[in-house]
Structures are given as C-alpha cells and as structure tokens.
Scaffold this active site. Structure first.
Site, PDB file in Angstrom:
ATOM      1  N   GLU A  41     -15.056 -16.483  92.769  1.00 17.38           N
ATOM      2  CA  GLU A  41     -14.373 -16.749  91.503  1.00 17.38           C
ATOM      3  C   GLU A  41     -12.989 -16.104  91.467  1.00 17.38           C
ATOM      4  OE1 GLU A  41     -17.622 -14.740  89.189  1.00 17.38           O
ATOM      5  OE2 GLU A  41     -15.941 -13.906  88.091  1.00 17.38           O
ATOM      6  N   CYS A  77     -16.152  -9.112  86.333  1.00 20.99           N
ATOM      7  CA  CYS A  77     -16.208  -9.354  87.763  1.00 20.99           C
ATOM      8  C   CYS A  77     -17.561  -9.889  88.265  1.00 20.99           C
ATOM      9  CB  CYS A  77     -16.046  -7.957  88.362  1.00 20.99           C
ATOM     10  SG  CYS A  77     -14.979  -7.863  89.695  1.00 20.99           S
TER      11      CYS A  77
HETATM   12  N1  SAH Z   1     -13.632  -3.095  94.449  1.00 23.94           N
HETATM   13  C1  SAH Z   1     -12.411  -2.917  93.728  1.00 23.94           C
HETATM   14  C2  SAH Z   1     -11.943  -4.122  92.950  1.00 23.94           C
HETATM   15  C3  SAH Z   1     -12.911  -4.970  92.222  1.00 23.94           C
HETATM   16  S1  SAH Z   1     -13.358  -4.753  90.574  1.00 23.94           S
HETATM   17  C4  SAH Z   1     -12.507  -1.708  92.837  1.00 23.94           C
HETATM   18  O1  SAH Z   1     -13.562  -1.110  92.758  1.00 23.94           O
HETATM   19  O2  SAH Z   1     -11.508  -1.334  92.244  1.00 23.94           O
HETATM   20  C5  SAH Z   1     -11.974  -4.514  89.568  1.00 23.94           C
HETATM   21  C6  SAH Z   1     -12.219  -3.467  88.480  1.00 23.94           C
HETATM   22  O3  SAH Z   1     -13.186  -3.918  87.519  1.00 23.94           O
HETATM   23  C7  SAH Z   1     -12.741  -2.154  89.029  1.00 23.94           C
HETATM   24  O4  SAH Z   1     -12.109  -1.098  88.369  1.00 23.94           O
HETATM   25  C8  SAH Z   1     -14.202  -2.215  88.644  1.00 23.94           C
HETATM   26  O5  SAH Z   1     -14.789  -0.947  88.628  1.00 23.94           O
HETATM   27  C9  SAH Z   1     -14.133  -2.883  87.305  1.00 23.94           C
HETATM   28  N2  SAH Z   1     -15.369  -3.499  86.822  1.00 23.94           N
HETATM   29  C10 SAH Z   1     -16.321  -4.134  87.518  1.00 23.94           C
HETATM   30  N3  SAH Z   1     -17.306  -4.555  86.711  1.00 23.94           N
HETATM   31  C11 SAH Z   1     -16.955  -4.188  85.459  1.00 23.94           C
HETATM   32  C12 SAH Z   1     -17.573  -4.321  84.188  1.00 23.94           C
HETATM   33  N4  SAH Z   1     -18.741  -4.937  84.047  1.00 23.94           N
HETATM   34  N5  SAH Z   1     -16.923  -3.819  83.119  1.00 23.94           N
HETATM   35  C13 SAH Z   1     -15.725  -3.209  83.252  1.00 23.94           C
HETATM   36  N6  SAH Z   1     -15.102  -3.037  84.424  1.00 23.94           N
HETATM   37  C14 SAH Z   1     -15.718  -3.516  85.526  1.00 23.94           C
END
Ligand code: SAH
Length: 345
Positions: free
Chosen positions: A92, A333
């Site tokens: 996505e 995400c």
């Molecule tokens: N692996 C990378 C990038 C992917 S996620 C990382 O960890 O940064 C991008 C951002 O969204 C990251 O800060 C992650 O921790 C956050 N994220 C993922 N799922 C989330 C959720 N359900 N609510 C809020 N932030 C989330």
C-alpha cells in the site's frame, strides 16, 4: 538485479546496452521513457523501433505495479492505493495533498520483521523486501493515476527501509536523479525504528534527506515494551546515532512519537523525553496511536496530547502534532493491505 532495467542507473543501463552491442544513446532513450515519461511497457517507447522493443521484451522483462484498489478520504482527499506486485504480493501507498505540494508515502517491504507492538504491517512478519524499481513504481503509478506531480516522498509505509538498505540507497539515487523525476533529497524522508549500524552508514553518505526516527518512548524500559528492536539497540545509542547523523549531514532529525494512552503519554514521560533528546537539533512529531483491532492499545486523549506537547515546548523542543490524514480510510500503516487480504480469504 541485472535484468531489472528500471532499477538500473543511467550509467549502468548505458554499459548494459554497450555490452549487448546496442548503441549507447538507446540507454538514454529508455531511461527517459521509464523515469520521466513513466511508460509502463516497451511498446509505448515510440522512438525505439520494433526490433529493439522485441529485444528488450525478451531480455529485460518490465514490471509495473498494478492498482487493485483506491480509497479516497472524504475528510481531506488523501488517497490510499493498494498495488499488486508481479508475484501477486500486495503493498500500500498513500497520497496526501499539502499546501506545499503533493506527498507520497511508499512501502519499502511486503510486511515487516521489526515487530512494533502497535503496528499492523508487522503482524505476519516479513514476506520480502521491495526492489528499487518497486519503490519507484509506487510513485510513478500514483503520478499517472492522480495526474499530478509528486514533490515530496516519505518512506514511511510498510516495512523498515534500513532493513532493505542497498535497495533503499539505489532507490534514493534514482528518484533524485536529474535525468529522472529529479525529486530533491531535501524533499525525501526516510523513517526508521533505529537500526544503528545502518543509520551510521546512511549518515556517512551525507545525503540531504531527512531522517525520521521512531522513538515512541522516553526510556529504554518503555521503549522495549513497545518496540522489540529496542532490545537490540539501546535508546541512548539510538539518540547518539541521531547526533552523528546531524553532524555528518547538517539535517535536523525528526523524532516520531506515537502517543499510546497510559503507556508513554504522561507529563513525566514528556519531561523524560525532553531530557533524553536535549541538545539535539531536532523536532518531535507527535501522533496519537492509530488503534489496530489485533491489539488493545488506545490513542491518548486530546488533553493528554496537548499537555505532552506543552511540556516539550516548555523545555525548548520544537513539536508538531501530525495531522491525521485519511483516518476514515484505514489510516495506519499496513491496515488497508491486511483488510484487503482478509477479504480475499
Ligand atoms: N519502519 C519504519 C517506517 C514505517 S512506519 C519506522 O519504524 O519508522 C512509519 C511510522 O508509523 C513509524 O513511526 C511507526 O512507528 C508508526 N506507526 C506504525 N503503526 C502505527 C499506528 N498504528 N499508530 C501510530 N503510528 C504508527
């Protein structure tokens, strides 16, 4: 990699053509069709000639991501795209409109193996990493589908970009190439959960991209409860790597902090965070966690978010609250891909 022409630099493609006894200028033509005109098959490359097109089709199969679903937010126009890869995997990407231009958030892997507790992308682990061309192609497809130029790219979709380091670097070279889409490094953000050795390597490249580091906690204990990767890389060492990144690149660090009710969102947590990152040229991006149904985490209240922000600001830290874009369309995400996969079963 050898036969994936869309992942080759212009120089590599030129060498490749020479090795096959084709004139070098063909490389420039093909590169331009792929990375500027964004065509999806050789047949559309009008100045190549039939023989050349047949030759390329036979030796260098060209893949393009296929849109399978598009959702448009009624709230803010944000669009989410589900793309199918040539092997049937689904990824996505998100398209967001801001005053300063259009931004695309791309995935770097199918699934993820980092295991962050609140994240939907990681629930089934890692399937595979994306090739450079699959990362590019999300941007190219969205440019074609929306008919609008993309000015900012964030690698913040599913996957851990630094766990796919070589492909990420190649992607960054290609997307910022003056002969391609030519998106300035300053308009690109790479988000990581904090893989220290790779952060250092990236720093040494001295690219002008922004590094966003998912911190999500003010101390080691809280962080390892939310992010298993913290058991490998200690929080102070992550923060030191951020200092190093700034020293090498001069680029201000972004710290991402998802606020989870009762887990990391108290005013004491804010004070401790301020102490942890004091002296770093940085800004903190707060986002109330987007709850996923597989976990019981809840987002912080608006009051708790405000209080957290105020505490940080009083300590002289620059803070933004991330606008929650497209929440009505499975904002978090990996959630959209998951619900699509569940529907198929
Ligand atoms: N692996 C990378 C990038 C992917 S996620 C990382 O960890 O940064 C991008 C951002 O969204 C990251 O800060 C992650 O921790 C956050 N994220 C993922 N799922 C989330 C959720 N359900 N609510 C809020 N932030 C989330």
């Amino acid at each position: 990699m050898k036969y994936d022409v869309k992942s080759m630099t212009l120089q590599e493609l030129t060498e490749e053509m020479k090795d096959c006894g084709k004139p070098a200028f063909r490389a420039k033509q093909i590169y331009d069709w792929l990375h500027v005109k964004l065509v999806r098959n050789y047949g559309e490359m009008k100045n190549l000639g039939r023989d050349m097109i047949e030759y390329l089709d036979e030796h260098y199969p060209l893949y393009a991501v296929k849109p399978v679903e598009t959702l448009t937010s009624q709230e803010d126009g944000t669009k989410k795209f589900l793309f199918e890869l040539h092997d049937g995997n689904i990824i996505e990407s998100v398209w967001m409109q801001y005053k300063h231009g259009n931004s695309v958030c791309i995935s770097s892997q199918v699934g993820c193996r980092m295991g962050c507790r609140f994240c939907a992308s990681t629930l089934d682990g890692l399937v595979r990493s994306l090739t450079p061309s699959e990362m590019l192609d999300q941007i190219y497809a969205i440019t074609l589908l929306t008919g609008q130029k993309v000015s900012n790219v964030v690698i913040m979709g599913s996957g851990e970009p630094l766990d796919n380091y070589d492909n990420l670097l190649r992607f960054l070279t290609l997307i910022s190439d003056e002969h391609g889409l030519n998106i300035s490094a300053r308009n690109i953000t790479v988000s990581t959960c904090g893989l220290i050795p790779r952060m250092m390597e990236l720093a040494n490249q001295k690219l002008q991209i922004t590094l966003a580091v998912s911190l999500h906690a003010p101390n080691q204990e809280r962080r390892s409860a939310l992010m298993p990767i913290a058991n490998r890389y200690e929080i102070h060492e992550v923060v030191d790597a951020c200092r190093y990144y700034f020293e090498q690149t001069g680029r201000r660090i972004t710290f991402e902090y998802s606020l989870v009710a009762g887990e990391n969102d108290s005013e004491e947590n804010a004070m401790e965070l301020a102490g942890l990152i004091r002296g770093i040229n940085c800004h903190v991006n707060l986002i109330p966690v987007n709850p996923i149904k597989e976990r019981s985490y809840r987002e912080s209240t608006a009051g708790a978010v405000r209080a957290f922000k105020n505490k940080l600001e009083k300590s002289g830290i620059h803070v933004t609250i991330r606008r929650e874009m497209g929440r009505d369309i499975n904002g978090a995400c990996g959630q959209l891909r998951r619900s699509y996969k569940e529907k198929q079963c």
